[in-house]
Design an enzyme around this catalytic site. Structure first.
Site, mmCIF file in Angstrom:
data_model
loop_
_atom_site.group_PDB
_atom_site.id
_atom_site.type_symbol
_atom_site.label_atom_id
_atom_site.label_comp_id
_atom_site.label_asym_id
_atom_site.label_seq_id
_atom_site.Cartn_x
_atom_site.Cartn_y
_atom_site.Cartn_z
ATOM 1 N N ASP A 125 23.707 -22.543 61.690
ATOM 2 C CA ASP A 125 24.118 -23.636 62.303
ATOM 3 C C ASP A 125 24.711 -23.585 63.769
ATOM 4 O OD1 ASP A 125 26.448 -22.809 61.528
ATOM 5 O OD2 ASP A 125 27.002 -24.743 60.502
ATOM 6 N N TYR A 148 26.532 -13.778 69.707
ATOM 7 C CA TYR A 148 25.799 -13.711 68.824
ATOM 8 C C TYR A 148 24.821 -15.005 68.368
ATOM 9 C CZ TYR A 148 25.077 -15.248 63.663
ATOM 10 O OH TYR A 148 24.871 -15.746 62.491
HETATM 11 P P1 NAD Z 1 26.042 -9.131 57.050
HETATM 12 O O1 NAD Z 1 26.570 -8.709 58.242
HETATM 13 O O2 NAD Z 1 26.733 -9.372 55.766
HETATM 14 O O3 NAD Z 1 24.915 -8.210 56.716
HETATM 15 C C1 NAD Z 1 23.921 -7.853 57.551
HETATM 16 C C2 NAD Z 1 22.903 -6.607 56.988
HETATM 17 O O4 NAD Z 1 21.806 -6.423 57.920
HETATM 18 C C3 NAD Z 1 23.455 -5.644 56.613
HETATM 19 O O5 NAD Z 1 23.278 -5.062 55.513
HETATM 20 C C4 NAD Z 1 23.140 -4.673 57.739
HETATM 21 O O6 NAD Z 1 23.174 -3.105 57.464
HETATM 22 C C5 NAD Z 1 21.720 -5.015 58.020
HETATM 23 N N1 NAD Z 1 21.199 -4.833 59.338
HETATM 24 C C6 NAD Z 1 21.967 -5.024 60.718
HETATM 25 N N2 NAD Z 1 21.154 -4.578 61.418
HETATM 26 C C7 NAD Z 1 19.941 -3.872 61.158
HETATM 27 C C8 NAD Z 1 18.837 -3.503 61.641
HETATM 28 N N3 NAD Z 1 18.463 -3.144 62.937
HETATM 29 N N4 NAD Z 1 17.869 -3.241 60.660
HETATM 30 C C9 NAD Z 1 17.942 -3.385 59.450
HETATM 31 N N5 NAD Z 1 19.048 -3.845 58.767
HETATM 32 C C10 NAD Z 1 20.095 -4.256 59.644
HETATM 33 O O7 NAD Z 1 25.474 -10.524 57.405
HETATM 34 P P2 NAD Z 1 25.225 -11.943 56.436
HETATM 35 O O8 NAD Z 1 26.721 -12.842 56.525
HETATM 36 O O9 NAD Z 1 24.825 -11.312 55.083
HETATM 37 O O10 NAD Z 1 24.366 -12.728 57.052
HETATM 38 C C11 NAD Z 1 22.696 -12.544 56.667
HETATM 39 C C12 NAD Z 1 21.916 -13.406 57.732
HETATM 40 O O11 NAD Z 1 22.244 -14.732 57.610
HETATM 41 C C13 NAD Z 1 22.241 -13.114 59.160
HETATM 42 O O12 NAD Z 1 20.919 -13.109 59.738
HETATM 43 C C14 NAD Z 1 23.023 -14.173 59.709
HETATM 44 O O13 NAD Z 1 22.590 -14.706 61.067
HETATM 45 C C15 NAD Z 1 22.539 -15.348 58.689
HETATM 46 N N6 NAD Z 1 23.555 -16.375 58.439
HETATM 47 C C16 NAD Z 1 25.006 -15.854 58.004
HETATM 48 C C17 NAD Z 1 25.880 -16.976 57.801
HETATM 49 C C18 NAD Z 1 27.378 -16.582 57.089
HETATM 50 O O14 NAD Z 1 28.053 -17.361 56.960
HETATM 51 N N7 NAD Z 1 27.548 -15.350 56.956
HETATM 52 C C19 NAD Z 1 25.688 -18.361 57.911
HETATM 53 C C20 NAD Z 1 24.217 -18.596 58.469
HETATM 54 C C21 NAD Z 1 23.229 -17.486 58.720
HETATM 55 O O1 DAU Z 2 28.102 -21.272 61.132
HETATM 56 C C1 DAU Z 2 27.398 -20.089 60.369
HETATM 57 C C2 DAU Z 2 28.064 -18.724 60.844
HETATM 58 O O2 DAU Z 2 29.232 -18.650 60.246
HETATM 59 C C3 DAU Z 2 27.048 -17.333 60.831
HETATM 60 O O3 DAU Z 2 26.146 -17.566 61.391
HETATM 61 C C4 DAU Z 2 28.249 -16.221 61.055
HETATM 62 O O4 DAU Z 2 27.220 -15.070 60.708
HETATM 63 C C5 DAU Z 2 29.358 -15.986 60.373
HETATM 64 O O5 DAU Z 2 29.890 -14.955 60.946
HETATM 65 C C6 DAU Z 2 30.098 -17.384 60.482
HETATM 66 O O6 DAU Z 2 30.687 -17.605 62.042
HETATM 67 P P1 DAU Z 2 32.196 -18.085 62.219
HETATM 68 O O7 DAU Z 2 32.609 -17.642 63.488
HETATM 69 O O8 DAU Z 2 32.248 -19.335 61.923
HETATM 70 O O9 DAU Z 2 32.808 -17.207 60.796
HETATM 71 P P2 DAU Z 2 34.174 -16.455 60.894
HETATM 72 O O10 DAU Z 2 34.285 -16.147 59.580
HETATM 73 O O11 DAU Z 2 34.238 -15.364 62.131
HETATM 74 O O12 DAU Z 2 35.202 -17.251 61.506
HETATM 75 C C7 DAU Z 2 35.449 -18.852 60.769
HETATM 76 C C8 DAU Z 2 36.627 -19.547 61.501
HETATM 77 O O13 DAU Z 2 37.734 -18.945 61.415
HETATM 78 C C9 DAU Z 2 36.381 -19.647 62.989
HETATM 79 O O14 DAU Z 2 36.906 -20.987 63.552
HETATM 80 C C10 DAU Z 2 37.258 -18.539 63.653
HETATM 81 C C11 DAU Z 2 38.365 -18.331 62.425
HETATM 82 N N1 DAU Z 2 39.022 -17.110 62.351
HETATM 83 C C12 DAU Z 2 38.499 -16.254 61.861
HETATM 84 C C13 DAU Z 2 38.772 -14.756 61.770
HETATM 85 C C14 DAU Z 2 38.041 -13.892 61.371
HETATM 86 C C15 DAU Z 2 40.179 -17.210 62.462
HETATM 87 O O15 DAU Z 2 41.197 -18.152 62.695
HETATM 88 N N2 DAU Z 2 40.912 -15.923 62.115
HETATM 89 C C16 DAU Z 2 40.150 -14.918 61.746
HETATM 90 O O16 DAU Z 2 40.826 -13.660 61.640
#
Ligand code: NAD
Ligand code: DAU
Length: 334
Positions: A125, A148
């Protein structure tokens, strides 16, 4: 079905592999993962010997490797592989371009050349940017704030361009903030849980009134399964938990669940270009594919806190390694 899952050793990817093999034990899943700092084979320790599952260590941006794998013939690619942490993209954007944009294009090209049936791009999002009020739909303009989210937006556009130009069957999902088992403790929720369990300070950026919409990772995995099986080619699907919270309230909820004092909360310097609020409308996936989240923040957080309590060795191992150096670079020594 024969699936290539990329980034399956990370947080959401590993939950997805477990979910899919649980739901479809006859499917074959190849997990291609580079094992960056965020990739951890322990996340799939219970799956590694399962029939139908195979792990390949490698980079999605490696043309020859991707070509060699896709040559085997796949029904679908589900692309999770990414650099996923906003703060790291502020420190150094280049791996975000290499993996999130270039890597996605290498996979798309491989899928095109080898006739892959469907390409699911797991996006975020964050590509819509921040909105103080209202909800972004799939038609809203992209307005990313961080390196990012810019790299993810660029990949989304490349995916949709491969659909229009080459008729590749592409679907793109954009999900809100995930939480749940196996999330790397650099992200807010596992950072708060694990720091609280260690009686360490909890860094809150800015005034703590930034808002995110939280979804349990298993609800996200069910949504991805629905899009993979029933989504319309060339379409974008928003996925939301419908559980919007200001960060400070969420942190207090976790501290209460752990019976830890609010005195651990420490306000720190804000993140540059910090998006105030993410909020998306997910009525398309609800109406067209019949998906709805099952968790709310209450039962979802209880499940998550319980998992971190029971899996101390998993997160203590991570926090005692390379991660500690990164944490100190961000926040200084504790
Ligand atoms: P993560 O960082 O936990 O995992 C990423 C994985 O990708 C790892 O296992 C890493 O080793 C692998 N990776 C990184 N670079 C690579 C490469 N060049 N080739 C092969 N593998 C590689 O991430 P996540 O939180 O599980 O997110 C997964 C996907 O979902 C991402 O594309 C992220 O943008 C998307 N996403 C995450 C969130 C969230 O809240 N975490 C929300 C919406 C979308
Ligand atoms: O919205 C989806 C995204 O959510 C994904 O695409 C990203 O991969 C994922 O990392 C996440 O991004 P955010 O930046 O929202 O997540 P994060 O956990 O880093 O931070 C969540 C919120 O908390 C944001 O407002 C920043 C704040 N924050 C984060 C950290 C790590 C703090 O206040 N303190 C912290 O130490």
């Amino acid at each position: 079905m024969k699936l290539l899952v990329t980034g399956g050793a990370g947080f959401i990817g590993s939950n997805f592999v477990r979910h899919i093999l649980g739901q479809h034990p006859d499917w074959q899943v190849t997990n291609l993962d580079k094992l960056t700092y965020a990739g951890n084979l322990e996340n799939l320790a219970d799956i590694q010997a399962q029939a139908g599952y195979r792990f390949v260590k490698g980079d999605i941006a490696g043309r020859d490797l991707v070509d060699g794998i896709l040559k085997e013939g796949y029904d679908a690619v589900v692309n999770f592989a990414a650099e996923s942490h906003v703060d790291r993209s502020i420190l150094d954007a280049s791996p975000f371009v290499d993996t999130n944009f270039k890597g996605a294009q290498v996979l798309l090209e491989g899928a095109r050349v080898h006739g892959v049936g469907r390409f699911l791009q797991v996006s975020t999002d964050e590509v819509y940017g921040s909105s103080e009020e209202g909800y972004f739909t799939e038609e809203s303009p992209l307005d990313p704030s961080s390196p990012y989210s810019a790299s993810k937006a660029a990949a989304d556009l490349m995916c949709l361009a491969y659909h229009r130009t080459h008729s590749l069957d592409v679907v793109v999902t954009r999900c809100t903030n995930n939480y749940g088992p196996y999330q790397f403790p650099e992200k807010l929720i596992p950072l708060v849980i694990t720091n609280a369990l260690e009686d360490k300070a909890i860094p809150v950026y800015g005034d703590g009134l930034y808002r995110r919409d939280w979804i349990h990772v298993l609800d996200h995995c069910r949504a991805l399964e629905a899009v993979l099986l029933k989504g319309k080619a060339g379409r974008v699907y928003n996925i939301a938990g419908g559980q919007e919270q200001p960060n400070i309230e969420l942190i207090k909820l976790i501290l209460k669940a752990l019976r830890k004092p609010e005195g651990l909360i420490t306000f720190v310097k804000d993140r540059p270009a910090h998006d105030r609020r993410y909020a998306i409308d997910c009525s398309r996936i609800e109406k067209e594919l019949g998906w709805a989240p099952r968790f709310n923040i209450g039962n979802g957080m209880a499940d998550t806190v319980d998992w971190y309590l029971k899996n101390g060795p998993w997160w203590r191992n991570i926090k005692s390694g390379e991660y500690e150096k990164y944490y100190q670079r961000m926040y200084g020594s504790r």
